[in-house]
Write an enzyme that holds these catalytic residues in place. Structure first.
Site, mmCIF file in Angstrom:
data_model
loop_
_atom_site.group_PDB
_atom_site.id
_atom_site.type_symbol
_atom_site.label_atom_id
_atom_site.label_comp_id
_atom_site.label_asym_id
_atom_site.label_seq_id
_atom_site.Cartn_x
_atom_site.Cartn_y
_atom_site.Cartn_z
ATOM 1 N N LYS A 19 0.778 -1.254 -0.151
ATOM 2 C CA LYS A 19 0.101 -0.085 0.114
ATOM 3 C C LYS A 19 0.817 1.298 -0.028
ATOM 4 O O LYS A 19 0.649 1.937 -0.680
ATOM 5 C CB LYS A 19 -1.087 -0.164 1.345
ATOM 6 C CG LYS A 19 -1.804 -1.240 1.238
ATOM 7 C CD LYS A 19 -2.782 -1.177 2.592
ATOM 8 C CE LYS A 19 -1.941 -1.197 4.138
ATOM 9 N NZ LYS A 19 -1.333 -2.291 4.385
ATOM 10 N N ARG A 63 11.459 -2.157 10.863
ATOM 11 C CA ARG A 63 10.254 -1.877 11.631
ATOM 12 C C ARG A 63 10.314 -3.121 12.797
ATOM 13 O O ARG A 63 10.297 -4.183 12.372
ATOM 14 C CB ARG A 63 8.933 -1.794 11.085
ATOM 15 C CG ARG A 63 8.691 -0.257 10.725
ATOM 16 C CD ARG A 63 7.546 -0.012 9.640
ATOM 17 N NE ARG A 63 6.316 -0.925 10.008
ATOM 18 C CZ ARG A 63 5.276 -0.857 9.253
ATOM 19 N NH1 ARG A 63 5.218 -0.092 8.246
ATOM 20 N NH2 ARG A 63 4.234 -1.329 9.748
ATOM 21 N N ARG A 102 -0.694 -9.380 12.783
ATOM 22 C CA ARG A 102 -1.119 -8.278 12.043
ATOM 23 C C ARG A 102 -2.075 -8.874 10.911
ATOM 24 O O ARG A 102 -3.070 -8.490 10.721
ATOM 25 C CB ARG A 102 -0.178 -7.413 11.462
ATOM 26 C CG ARG A 102 0.649 -6.814 12.593
ATOM 27 C CD ARG A 102 1.833 -5.882 12.211
ATOM 28 N NE ARG A 102 1.652 -5.277 11.288
ATOM 29 C CZ ARG A 102 2.824 -4.952 10.254
ATOM 30 N NH1 ARG A 102 4.067 -5.375 10.691
ATOM 31 N NH2 ARG A 102 2.757 -3.974 9.291
ATOM 32 N N ARG A 154 -9.755 1.064 8.528
ATOM 33 C CA ARG A 154 -9.070 -0.353 8.819
ATOM 34 C C ARG A 154 -10.350 -1.181 9.686
ATOM 35 O O ARG A 154 -10.011 -2.632 9.862
ATOM 36 C CB ARG A 154 -7.975 -0.472 9.714
ATOM 37 C CG ARG A 154 -6.652 -0.908 9.237
ATOM 38 C CD ARG A 154 -5.621 -0.501 10.179
ATOM 39 N NE ARG A 154 -4.493 -1.359 10.114
ATOM 40 C CZ ARG A 154 -3.536 -0.982 9.246
ATOM 41 N NH1 ARG A 154 -3.598 0.444 8.792
ATOM 42 N NH2 ARG A 154 -2.589 -1.570 9.080
ATOM 43 N N ARG A 193 11.729 -5.936 4.527
ATOM 44 C CA ARG A 193 11.389 -4.628 4.247
ATOM 45 C C ARG A 193 12.295 -3.846 5.171
ATOM 46 O O ARG A 193 12.811 -3.965 6.190
ATOM 47 C CB ARG A 193 10.014 -4.295 4.668
ATOM 48 C CG ARG A 193 9.700 -2.804 4.902
ATOM 49 C CD ARG A 193 8.167 -2.375 5.026
ATOM 50 N NE ARG A 193 7.580 -3.051 5.922
ATOM 51 C CZ ARG A 193 6.427 -2.833 6.203
ATOM 52 N NH1 ARG A 193 5.478 -2.195 5.470
ATOM 53 N NH2 ARG A 193 5.692 -3.403 7.200
HETATM 54 P P1 AP5 Z 1 4.800 -1.435 1.799
HETATM 55 O O1 AP5 Z 1 4.583 -0.596 0.859
HETATM 56 O O2 AP5 Z 1 5.677 -1.017 2.854
HETATM 57 O O3 AP5 Z 1 3.379 -2.408 2.415
HETATM 58 P P2 AP5 Z 1 2.244 -1.677 3.009
HETATM 59 O O4 AP5 Z 1 1.102 -2.712 2.633
HETATM 60 O O5 AP5 Z 1 2.122 -0.263 3.206
HETATM 61 O O6 AP5 Z 1 2.447 -2.138 4.733
HETATM 62 P P3 AP5 Z 1 2.504 -1.833 5.964
HETATM 63 O O7 AP5 Z 1 3.238 -2.699 6.873
HETATM 64 O O8 AP5 Z 1 2.915 -0.486 6.223
HETATM 65 O O9 AP5 Z 1 0.998 -1.928 6.385
HETATM 66 P P4 AP5 Z 1 0.360 -2.090 7.714
HETATM 67 O O10 AP5 Z 1 -1.139 -1.962 7.004
HETATM 68 O O11 AP5 Z 1 0.311 -3.443 8.235
HETATM 69 O O12 AP5 Z 1 1.052 -1.129 8.437
HETATM 70 P P5 AP5 Z 1 0.637 0.470 8.919
HETATM 71 O O13 AP5 Z 1 1.733 1.143 8.791
HETATM 72 O O14 AP5 Z 1 -0.554 0.935 8.220
HETATM 73 O O15 AP5 Z 1 5.487 -2.875 1.163
HETATM 74 C C1 AP5 Z 1 5.974 -3.974 2.180
HETATM 75 C C2 AP5 Z 1 7.254 -4.411 1.287
HETATM 76 O O16 AP5 Z 1 7.278 -5.230 0.308
HETATM 77 C C3 AP5 Z 1 8.266 -3.493 1.410
HETATM 78 O O17 AP5 Z 1 9.627 -3.661 1.637
HETATM 79 C C4 AP5 Z 1 8.151 -3.067 -0.162
HETATM 80 O O18 AP5 Z 1 9.384 -2.404 -0.677
HETATM 81 C C5 AP5 Z 1 8.064 -4.407 -0.659
HETATM 82 N N1 AP5 Z 1 7.086 -4.305 -1.819
HETATM 83 C C6 AP5 Z 1 5.775 -3.668 -2.202
HETATM 84 N N2 AP5 Z 1 5.645 -4.061 -3.290
HETATM 85 C C7 AP5 Z 1 6.194 -4.992 -3.675
HETATM 86 C C8 AP5 Z 1 6.067 -5.909 -4.845
HETATM 87 N N3 AP5 Z 1 5.080 -5.472 -5.823
HETATM 88 N N4 AP5 Z 1 7.057 -6.884 -5.105
HETATM 89 C C9 AP5 Z 1 7.907 -7.004 -4.223
HETATM 90 N N5 AP5 Z 1 8.125 -6.514 -3.062
HETATM 91 C C10 AP5 Z 1 7.275 -5.222 -2.737
HETATM 92 O O19 AP5 Z 1 0.066 0.034 10.509
HETATM 93 C C11 AP5 Z 1 0.974 -0.196 11.474
HETATM 94 C C12 AP5 Z 1 0.112 -0.184 12.748
HETATM 95 O O20 AP5 Z 1 -0.484 1.071 13.082
HETATM 96 C C13 AP5 Z 1 -0.851 -1.024 12.740
HETATM 97 O O21 AP5 Z 1 -0.663 -2.505 13.029
HETATM 98 C C14 AP5 Z 1 -1.904 -0.697 13.896
HETATM 99 O O22 AP5 Z 1 -1.299 -1.010 15.012
HETATM 100 C C15 AP5 Z 1 -1.699 0.954 13.596
HETATM 101 N N6 AP5 Z 1 -2.492 1.455 12.601
HETATM 102 C C16 AP5 Z 1 -2.448 2.133 11.715
HETATM 103 N N7 AP5 Z 1 -3.565 2.530 10.845
HETATM 104 C C17 AP5 Z 1 -4.528 2.210 11.805
HETATM 105 C C18 AP5 Z 1 -5.836 2.462 11.671
HETATM 106 N N8 AP5 Z 1 -6.587 2.908 10.867
HETATM 107 N N9 AP5 Z 1 -6.495 1.966 12.903
HETATM 108 C C19 AP5 Z 1 -6.112 1.472 13.911
HETATM 109 N N10 AP5 Z 1 -4.678 1.056 14.077
HETATM 110 C C20 AP5 Z 1 -3.889 1.568 12.992
#
Ligand code: AP5
Length: 215
Positions: free
Chosen positions: A13, A156, A167, A88, A123
């Site tokens: 994402k 991370r 997660r 979410r 990552r």
């Molecule tokens: P990346 O682009 O970093 O993936 P992402 O989907 O953004 O992953 P996140 O871990 O950031 O998502 P998340 O939803 O768990 O965490 P968030 O930060 O929102 O890609 C991942 C890896 O793969 C990278 O290394 C990239 O280079 C590689 N990659 C990407 N595309 C690729 C491809 N096509 N092929 C190969 N490799 C590829 O949330 C973190 C925490 O915050 C949550 O657990 C929760 O505790 C809290 N939180 C956040 N938002 C909320 C909410 N709305 N409500 C409640 N709690 C929340």
């Protein structure tokens, strides 16, 4: 354009949000990045959120909803935005609807759990701006330095395999039901995430009806 990007943790994402944001010149609002910044600063939100994030759980809806409502009022959101990591849960989606901001498209990036676990271990993220890289799939121009702001690249804490499994569990229970929510609203589009960042981007741009300039 006002876009929501959905997908499991690590589905790509954040990676795709950056590319869409550059192409359309609209801001990304990433709740994960907002929370990580608050944890780094050890401010009020950070103190509350840290335990949830470290365990792979969600921060409570009312806190997140308030953050998003305030952020969407800012001037830079008037011409569109990308929501990454919000909503979410169903209550978060309902809260967004209730503030009467009309979302154009909800894009879901589909990736299998096995692939997610592989991706998370490689990552690396910028400790300053949160941009995402991968040891195998997305290298920075200079080793260990962010292309955008030259910040150091780190792993991370919540990318530990046990936390990733938690997660994913939370994602399937609480976030996946959003697909039906947005299918019913006629806004849902889905692409299969590819093992290549730019192939994935091409599919997304095609679905959004946009030109993709890979130069
Ligand atoms: P990346 O682009 O970093 O993936 P992402 O989907 O953004 O992953 P996140 O871990 O950031 O998502 P998340 O939803 O768990 O965490 P968030 O930060 O929102 O890609 C991942 C890896 O793969 C990278 O290394 C990239 O280079 C590689 N990659 C990407 N595309 C690729 C491809 N096509 N092929 C190969 N490799 C590829 O949330 C973190 C925490 O915050 C949550 O657990 C929760 O505790 C809290 N939180 C956040 N938002 C909320 C909410 N709305 N409500 C409640 N709690 C929340």
């Amino acid at each position: 354009m006002k876009i929501i990007i959905l997908g499991a943790p690590g589905a790509g994402k954040g990676t795709q949000a950056e590319l869409i944001s550059k192409s359309l010149s609209i801001p990304i609002i990433a709740t994960g990045n907002i929370i990580r910044e608050a944890i780094k600063n050890n401010d009020e939100l950070g103190k509350i959120a840290k335990a949830f994030v470290d365990l792979g759980k969600l921060v409570s809806d009312d806190i997140i909803i308030e953050i998003i409502e305030n952020r969407l009022q800012k001037e830079d959101c008037k011409g569109g935005f990308i929501l990454d990591g919000f909503p979410r849960t169903i209550p978060q989606a309902q809260a967004l609807d209730s503030i009467k901001i009309e979302i154009d498209k909800v894009l879901n990036i589909k990736v299998t759990d096995d692939e997610i676990i592989k991706r998370m271990s490689g990552r690396r993220v910028c400790e300053k701006c949160g941009s995402s890289y991968h040891l195998e799939f997305k290298h920075p121009l200079v080793e260990n330095l962010c292309d955008n702001c030259q910040g150091a690249l780190i792993q991370r804490k919540d990318d530990h395999p046990d936390t990733v499994k938690e997660r994913l569990k939370v994602y399937h229970q609480q976030t996946e039901p959003l697909k039906d929510y947005y299918i019913k609203q006629g806004k849902f589009i889905e692409i299969q995430g590819q093992n290549d960042v730019s192939k994935t981007t091409e599919l997304i741009f095609e679905k959004l009806g946009l030109q993709y300039d890979n130069s």
